[in-house]
Design an enzyme around this catalytic site. Structure first.
Site, PDB file in Angstrom:
ATOM      1  N   THR A 144      18.281 -23.096  18.728  1.00  0.00           N
ATOM      2  CA  THR A 144      18.931 -24.369  18.453  1.00  0.00           C
ATOM      3  C   THR A 144      18.214 -25.297  19.389  1.00  0.00           C
ATOM      4  O   THR A 144      17.449 -24.841  20.228  1.00  0.00           O
ATOM      5  CB  THR A 144      20.428 -24.256  18.837  1.00  0.00           C
ATOM      6  OG1 THR A 144      21.046 -23.310  17.978  1.00  0.00           O
ATOM      7  CG2 THR A 144      21.181 -25.573  18.732  1.00  0.00           C
ATOM      8  N   ASN A 202      20.475 -22.310  13.348  1.00  0.00           N
ATOM      9  CA  ASN A 202      21.075 -21.094  13.885  1.00  0.00           C
ATOM     10  C   ASN A 202      20.010 -20.206  14.502  1.00  0.00           C
ATOM     11  O   ASN A 202      19.518 -20.504  15.575  1.00  0.00           O
ATOM     12  CB  ASN A 202      21.921 -20.360  12.847  1.00  0.00           C
ATOM     13  CG  ASN A 202      22.828 -19.331  13.514  1.00  0.00           C
ATOM     14  OD1 ASN A 202      23.153 -19.479  14.694  1.00  0.00           O
ATOM     15  ND2 ASN A 202      23.224 -18.308  12.809  1.00  0.00           N
ATOM     16  N   GLU A 252      23.222 -20.572   8.943  1.00  0.00           N
ATOM     17  CA  GLU A 252      24.482 -20.903   9.633  1.00  0.00           C
ATOM     18  C   GLU A 252      25.685 -20.158   9.060  1.00  0.00           C
ATOM     19  O   GLU A 252      26.739 -20.095   9.700  1.00  0.00           O
ATOM     20  CB  GLU A 252      24.720 -22.414   9.524  1.00  0.00           C
ATOM     21  CG  GLU A 252      25.210 -23.050  10.799  1.00  0.00           C
ATOM     22  CD  GLU A 252      24.139 -23.120  11.865  1.00  0.00           C
ATOM     23  OE1 GLU A 252      24.376 -22.606  12.967  1.00  0.00           O
ATOM     24  OE2 GLU A 252      23.073 -23.676  11.610  1.00  0.00           O
ATOM     25  N   SER A 279      31.352 -23.454  15.355  1.00  0.00           N
ATOM     26  CA  SER A 279      30.156 -23.584  16.200  1.00  0.00           C
ATOM     27  C   SER A 279      30.533 -23.510  17.673  1.00  0.00           C
ATOM     28  O   SER A 279      31.715 -23.617  18.024  1.00  0.00           O
ATOM     29  CB  SER A 279      29.513 -24.943  15.907  1.00  0.00           C
ATOM     30  OG  SER A 279      28.461 -25.192  16.796  1.00  0.00           O
ATOM     31  N   GLY A 319      22.016 -21.962  22.611  1.00  0.00           N
ATOM     32  CA  GLY A 319      22.417 -20.684  23.211  1.00  0.00           C
ATOM     33  C   GLY A 319      23.570 -19.999  22.512  1.00  0.00           C
ATOM     34  O   GLY A 319      24.177 -19.088  23.074  1.00  0.00           O
TER      35      GLY A 319
END
Ligand code: DON
Length: 587
Positions: free
Chosen positions: A396, A416, A435, A467, A488
């Site tokens: 990301t 992702n 995602e 998320s 992360g």
């Protein structure tokens, strides 16, 4: 008149208004109040603008935009489009993200997260026996949600940009058309990831030539960006690009033109909390990140007597933080999901008395038994305790931007995993995300990041997957203090928490705070502390944690933080030494 023409026209009006105000001309000269409302005249409050971004090309793009008179929003949009070209492992058109803004002293938040297509269903990644099919939500077309990045950028630019839409797309188009020099790190990532797509997607045909030192051109992507520049952001959702996306996924009956037409980025109320004299402005659901960050900060504050004199990153410090993280991740798994589909109890989860009660559950001496740590607001469901391997393939990207007028953008966006689903939209030249893996494919079964979920994050058509992205801005007395965020996965908000704590509780200089050790715990696997090679947990520290009852597990990295700290009236941008980011002050 095309959309962009409308936009350009109103922007031309705005600059007339702005100039008129600057020259103290009567406003009747320039038109109506609505136009004026979009033409703020701001006087510089900082000595310079500043950026912390993931690569040198996006830094150059931002500099160009500032030099042309753009503001933080123009620069942020230019960075997003540039990274989609020069940072293909994470920068994107085919993904989504969140943007936290501070514009003229007011906080805003744009949710441009991907949505599940209409064809999605709750059990779509399960086999006949109800078991999750490995890799199905990660590789190939069916891993992709309906992309949100282009509409997010379009909306934010339309509302707050100063330059024309075409201007902010220009650097990206040039990098795609003329090429950019590939950095060694990009080749390494490509080599490491390519095997996941072999024989499954068209990845290698498009990105196999990413080799350090060579010039990489992307003609299809250049055409796509040019279309977006010429016809506006909705071109992606209703025009030729939409046709190409639908054609790409037609064989698997996945993203349709209707899904694309329906897609809209959403303006939401950011989460705002007071902490140590700062206002923390951060991401609301469908991110778990903002709630997680506030819970971490406030529980730590509640436990100040326990933390007193405990050295940073000592065994006791890591233990106390892990205890807090246990509670945060228990809540995350149970209560968090898309607020448009599930009523997330946001206020209760960041309520001071609730967090004081949760903090009081922390065992100062030893790790609490994982099974005893339940979601704190009731309605408990059983969670399977599963072991996962350390996440080695995730990407990301975050960037932080501040302009000299005191506006700020904190943006985290993603496809992702590295290179997302590995599927390139043929004829359009960009990667689709994976995602869908951020949904809970089955209650209690961990995803790529090892986190579990419940009904709140079950797959439903149109829904946004949960998320962890946490683009955050801190202000003090209405003035910018910090713009921060990181990639992360589930490590995002624990990383942002650690950087904020290092800066303000431990008063570390920003470059030291960003480089300091970061560790991570997330309830599952039980009593496991993840560490990273950049600042390993080893030797005596490792032994003491093991004696306390923790298992230590290596993970590839723990974020790529990009921050701008504001000291008085001077911005200090800092990039994470872990990756290839660039920090720059622009005068
Ligand atoms: O939205 C999320 O939380 C994840 N899809 C973000 C992925 C990510 O940060 C990967 N980077 N290391």
């Amino acid at each position: 008149m095309r959309l962009d023409d409308t936009c350009r026209w109103s922007r031309a009006m705005l600059s007339i208004v702005a100039n008129a105000v600057a020259l103290s001309l009567p406003l009747s000269f320039v038109g109506n109040e609505a136009a004026f409302a979009r033409a703020p005249v701001q006087t510089p409050v900082l000595t310079a603008s500043a950026i912390a971004v993931a690569d040198k090309y996006s830094a150059d793009a931002a500099q160009q935009i500032f030099n042309e008179g753009g503001n933080a929003i123009d620069a942020a949009v230019a960075i997003a489009f540039t990274l989609a070209v020069t940072y293909p492992e994470a920068g994107n058109l085919g993904g989504g993200g969140f943007m936290t803004l501070y514009v003229e002293g007011k906080p805003y938040f744009v949710d441009y997260r991907e949505r599940a297509p209409a064809a999605a269903s709750r059990t779509m990644y399960l086999d006949g026996k109800g078991k999750v099919v490995s890799g199905m939500s990660l590789v190939g077309e069916k891993a992709a949600g309906v992309p949100g990045t282009v509409d997010g950028m379009w909306q934010v630019h339309h509302r707050f940009g100063r330059l024309t839409w075409k201007q902010v797309l220009t650097p990206a188009i040039q990098y795609a058309r003329q090429g950019f020099e590939v950095e060694p790190q990009l080749q390494q990532v490509r080599e490491a990831e390519e095997k996941h797509y072999e024989g499954k997607t068209n990845f290698s045909r498009y990105f196999g030539a990413l080799k350090a030192g060579t010039t990489f051109k992307q003609s299809e992507l250049a055409q796509t960006l040019q279309r977006i520049a010429d016809h506006g952001g909705r071109e992606f959702y209703t025009g030729r690009i939409a046709e190409l996306i639908a054609a790409q996924t037609r064989g698997s009956k996945w993203i349709t033109r209707h899904d694309l037409q329906q897609y809209r980025a959403v303006w939401r109320q950011p989460i705002i909390a007071n902490w140590h004299g700062y206002q923390v402005i951060t991401a609301p659901p469908p991110s778990s990140g903002g709630i997680g960050l506030i819970q971490l900060l406030k529980m730590k504050e509640n436990l100040r007597s326990r933390f007193a004199d405990v050295p940073l990153n000592s065994p006791q410090y890591i233990h106390l933080v892990a205890e807090i993280e246990k509670r945060v991740f228990a809540d995350r798994a149970q209560y968090l999901g898309d607020p448009d589909y599930y009523k997330v109890p946001v206020a209760q989860l960041i309520d001071e008395p609730y967090l004081a009660k949760r903090a009081a559950e922390v065992n100062p001496k030893a790790p609490s038994d994982t099974r005893s740590v339940q979601p704190g607001l009731g309605m408990v469901t059983a969670q399977r305790v599963s072991r996962v391997t350390a996440n080695e393939r995730a990407e990301t990207t975050h960037y932080s931007v501040v302009d000299k007028w005191g506006n700020a953008v904190s943006n985290t966006y993603t496809i992702n995993g590295y290179f997302g689903s590995g599927v390139v939209v043929e004829g359009a030249g960009f990667l689709l995300n994976n995602e869908m893996d951020d949904f809970s494919s089955k209650p209690g079964v961990p995803n790529l990041y090892g986190v579990v979920g419940s009904d709140a994050n079950a797959i439903e058509p149109g829904k946004r997957p949960l998320s962890s992205m946490t683009p955050t801005i801190l202000t003090r007395n209405g003035k910018l203090a910090l713009v921060v965020g990181t990639p992360g996965g589930s490590r995002i908000f624990t990383s942002v928490f650690q950087v904020i704590t290092d800066l303000y509780d431990f008063k570390m200089p920003a470059n030291e705070a960003i480089a300091a050790m970061r560790f991570h715990h997330q309830l599952l696997p039980p009593n496991t502390i993840f560490w990273e090679p950049y600042r390993p947990i080893e030797g005596e520290l490792a032994q003491q944690l093991q004696t306390l009852g923790y298992t230590l597990e290596r993970q590839a990295f723990n974020g790529d933080v990009q921050l701008v700290k504001i000291n008085g009236d001077t911005p200090e941008p800092v990039t994470d030494p872990r990756k290839r980011g660039v920090a720059r002050v622009i005068r």
